[in-house]
Design an enzyme around this catalytic site. Sequence first.
Site, PDB file in Angstrom:
ATOM      1  N   ARG A 244     -78.731  48.910  11.469  1.00 24.90           N
ATOM      2  CA  ARG A 244     -77.727  49.958  11.234  1.00 24.90           C
ATOM      3  C   ARG A 244     -76.886  49.612  10.006  1.00 24.90           C
ATOM      4  O   ARG A 244     -76.517  50.477   9.228  1.00 24.90           O
ATOM      5  CB  ARG A 244     -76.829  50.123  12.461  1.00 24.90           C
ATOM      6  CG  ARG A 244     -75.590  50.987  12.189  1.00 24.90           C
ATOM      7  CD  ARG A 244     -74.822  51.319  13.461  1.00 24.90           C
ATOM      8  NE  ARG A 244     -74.592  50.174  14.308  1.00 24.90           N
ATOM      9  CZ  ARG A 244     -73.657  49.240  14.091  1.00 24.90           C
ATOM     10  NH1 ARG A 244     -72.881  49.309  13.017  1.00 24.90           N
ATOM     11  NH2 ARG A 244     -73.500  48.246  14.937  1.00 24.90           N
TER      12      ARG A 244
ATOM     13  N   TYR B 253     -71.728  75.766   1.907  1.00 24.90           N
ATOM     14  CA  TYR B 253     -72.792  75.733   2.913  1.00 24.90           C
ATOM     15  C   TYR B 253     -72.213  75.916   4.318  1.00 24.90           C
ATOM     16  O   TYR B 253     -71.150  75.380   4.651  1.00 24.90           O
ATOM     17  CB  TYR B 253     -73.540  74.401   2.815  1.00 24.90           C
ATOM     18  CG  TYR B 253     -74.539  74.178   3.916  1.00 24.90           C
ATOM     19  CD1 TYR B 253     -75.609  75.044   4.106  1.00 24.90           C
ATOM     20  CD2 TYR B 253     -74.409  73.105   4.787  1.00 24.90           C
ATOM     21  CE1 TYR B 253     -76.518  74.849   5.123  1.00 24.90           C
ATOM     22  CE2 TYR B 253     -75.324  72.892   5.806  1.00 24.90           C
ATOM     23  CZ  TYR B 253     -76.375  73.770   5.969  1.00 24.90           C
ATOM     24  OH  TYR B 253     -77.271  73.565   6.984  1.00 24.90           O
TER      25      TYR B 253
ATOM     26  N   ASP C 201     -71.216  68.636  -3.917  1.00 25.57           N
ATOM     27  CA  ASP C 201     -72.536  68.788  -3.324  1.00 25.57           C
ATOM     28  C   ASP C 201     -73.503  69.168  -4.453  1.00 25.57           C
ATOM     29  O   ASP C 201     -73.427  70.260  -5.006  1.00 25.57           O
ATOM     30  CB  ASP C 201     -72.502  69.872  -2.241  1.00 25.57           C
ATOM     31  CG  ASP C 201     -73.816  69.988  -1.483  1.00 25.57           C
ATOM     32  OD1 ASP C 201     -74.879  69.729  -2.084  1.00 25.57           O
ATOM     33  OD2 ASP C 201     -73.788  70.362  -0.296  1.00 25.57           O
TER      34      ASP C 201
ATOM     35  N   LYS D 126     -83.922  68.655   0.813  1.00 27.18           N
ATOM     36  CA  LYS D 126     -84.319  69.743  -0.074  1.00 27.18           C
ATOM     37  C   LYS D 126     -85.156  69.230  -1.253  1.00 27.18           C
ATOM     38  O   LYS D 126     -86.235  68.718  -1.047  1.00 27.18           O
ATOM     39  CB  LYS D 126     -83.073  70.495  -0.532  1.00 27.18           C
ATOM     40  CG  LYS D 126     -82.074  70.830   0.581  1.00 27.18           C
ATOM     41  CD  LYS D 126     -82.663  71.653   1.713  1.00 27.18           C
ATOM     42  CE  LYS D 126     -81.625  72.248   2.659  1.00 27.18           C
ATOM     43  NZ  LYS D 126     -80.855  71.279   3.441  1.00 27.18           N
TER      44      LYS D 126
END
Length: 384
Positions: A49, A101, A173, A198
């Site tokens: 992690r 978004y 972003d 994306k």
Amino acid sequence: MTNLETTLIHGAIREGYADKKGAVNVPIYLASTFHQESIDEFGEFDYARSGNPTRDALERAIAELEGGDRGFAFATGMAAVTASLMLLSSGDHIVITEDVYGGTYRFVTKVLPRFGITHTFVDFTDLEAVRAAVKPETKLLYIETPSNPTLGITDIRAVVEIAKEHGALSFLDNTFMTPLHQRPLDLGVDIVIHSATKFLSGHSDIVAGLAVTKTAELSEKLYFIQNSFGSVLGVQDSYTLIQNMKTTAVRYNESSRVAMKIAHYLQAHPLVKQVYYPGLETHPGYAVHAAQSTSAGAVLSFTLPSYEVAKKFVEAMKIPVFAVSLGGVESILSYPAKMSHAAMEPEERLKRGITDGLLRFSVGLENEEDLLADFAQALEKAAQ
């Protein structure tokens, strides 16, 4: 200086990014924990992690691509957004672009207020409105440009200047443009965020998020959040993303070339009310975008007269996938009102131009003649 197209291919396997065995691909380190040689001094990795060599290679690569201090890989794009926003504290205020978004909108409006973090949505194309929205407690200006889904354009340099005047951070972003064609950190932004699901991945096979910090101080703070929340990208997906990123340039540039042709075709079609694409000289913010980006991108949106017409059009299209998401090698047709921005209240969607006739199209790698022919036949049927 190495060009970014070269960095995309070799960035993750440079000296120190992988092992010394000569492999041309980064190894997949399937380990949840790592042996330590000494009780007094631990090695670079101890628990997956907190860090994994495969994920580390990816994080180093995206930091180099964006020109930042450190990169961070998250389980999803929204995990990257939310982890970055968790740098804020109770009492802080965000000025955020209104054309954002839907998942970001949901987190900012439904989750952050529970922790005493407030927000103001503003049209970021109106710099005076942005300036007027800043309060003494404003700690962040949040940019998305081009925005989703109407491709609104924000003057990055100008908003960064406003943020600095008030001692606030700026996040951006950069999902739609990728580091290839827009360099937010070079323009003064503090943290750049990607839904790597994306264009960076580009094959509709994984979900992933990336963030890159400008300074070592921010790196330390964001690493603490990443390690605390634990929403890290898994090792298999880290490997897949490294591999997929290698072809980003050829995929993105070809899709953008065809997107320009489709945008011009739609702009001239009598059934189409409006086309949103920053490569069109008629697009609001065209000049601003050209001054801060080197491509118009591979995503466009367009408005048809009504929901009924849009429904006919969607059902008539044969090539694209009709789905959530964008940036794949396959063209993806989306209906924002019920997909990416379903989390928004109807009245909020309308304020942002997300009408019942709005469709978003992410251009893939199909033959351009086939795509244009598909648009022609679908628009003809939708007009009937």
